[in-house]
Write an enzyme that holds these catalytic residues in place. Sequence first.
Site, PDB file in Angstrom:
ATOM      1  N   HIS A 243       0.827  -1.208   0.000  1.00 30.48           N
ATOM      2  CA  HIS A 243       0.000   0.000   0.000  1.00 30.48           C
ATOM      3  C   HIS A 243       0.867   1.266   0.000  1.00 30.48           C
ATOM      4  O   HIS A 243       2.026   1.237  -0.397  1.00 30.48           O
ATOM      5  CB  HIS A 243      -0.990  -0.038   1.167  1.00 30.48           C
TER       6      HIS A 243
ATOM      7  N   GLU B  13      -1.608  -0.047   8.197  1.00 32.47           N
ATOM      8  CA  GLU B  13      -0.877  -1.144   7.572  1.00 32.47           C
ATOM      9  C   GLU B  13       0.288  -0.624   6.744  1.00 32.47           C
ATOM     10  O   GLU B  13       1.375  -1.217   6.738  1.00 32.47           O
ATOM     11  CB  GLU B  13      -1.814  -1.971   6.689  1.00 32.47           C
TER      12      GLU B  13
ATOM     13  N   HIS C 280       2.714  -7.211   4.188  1.00 29.37           N
ATOM     14  CA  HIS C 280       1.383  -6.700   4.494  1.00 29.37           C
ATOM     15  C   HIS C 280       0.983  -7.071   5.916  1.00 29.37           C
ATOM     16  O   HIS C 280       1.637  -7.873   6.577  1.00 29.37           O
ATOM     17  CB  HIS C 280       0.344  -7.294   3.529  1.00 29.37           C
TER      18      HIS C 280
ATOM     19  N   GLU D 135       1.225 -11.854   4.988  1.00 28.89           N
ATOM     20  CA  GLU D 135       0.307 -11.127   5.875  1.00 28.89           C
ATOM     21  C   GLU D 135       0.807 -11.443   7.277  1.00 28.89           C
ATOM     22  O   GLU D 135       0.500 -12.497   7.845  1.00 28.89           O
ATOM     23  CB  GLU D 135      -1.131 -11.602   5.674  1.00 28.89           C
TER      24      GLU D 135
END
Length: 263
Positions: A52, A89, A150, A228
């Site tokens: 992101h 995040e 992430h 993740e």
Amino acid sequence: MRSLVAAVAVVALGAGLSVVGLIVDDPAPRGEIEAVSSTSLTGKVIVIDPGHQLGNHNHPDEINKPVDAGGFQKPCNTTGTATNGGYPEATFAWQVAGLLKSRLEDRGARVVLTRTTNSEDDWGPCIDARGRRGNKLANGGRADLEISIHGDGCNGCGSGFHVIAPASRKGWTDDIAAPSLAFAKQLRSSLHYRGLPYAPYINSGSGLDVRGDLGTLNWSDKPIAMVELGNMRSAGDTQRMTTLAGRRTYADALAAAIVARLT
């Protein structure tokens, strides 16, 4: 002075300020460095994708524009998630990426980042560009490996991490699927070895998933995996993800897996 600069950088990044070209350099204690420093990575090129971008939510038109995600369309990017306390995040991924970068460079690797800021003013890059990063280097070669970092956001789902490898898709990832899966398994083992639990809500709690719908994975021409690292909506993972000690644990695990894969 080095510790002070690192501390200032952490504060700035957590506040969402742009720190162009600066990666947090806050090395782990010597014993932890040695644990991932037994073999040289000289000559290796590794792409780190901090997921992101902090300012994605300020650029809805740009991040919602469709891009080719591997023979189908998906939005350029998303805003990412955050802890219930508001820790983004994008900032978590950026800070872990900085710690990992330092560890890999200490072993002689060249590290390429898919983004070089963590700023409310910036957006992207898009998922396709992230996957293509390092596919073709200036010398005509390609990077040896890519890792996309992430944090997940699943309310009421429990704590834990999972690793995602690309599915084998003809003409897209069929040439990298096998080494990517092997890399994903090494990441899973390294994280679990350090006491991190598998996410119970993904693939029967195996800590491993294989997907064909992620543009970053589909566009890569080198072995790649996405991690993740925890569920940012769970209290247990939040406590780890929001502390420097916790982020060091993640970075140590990732670095150890990369060393194991490339040596």
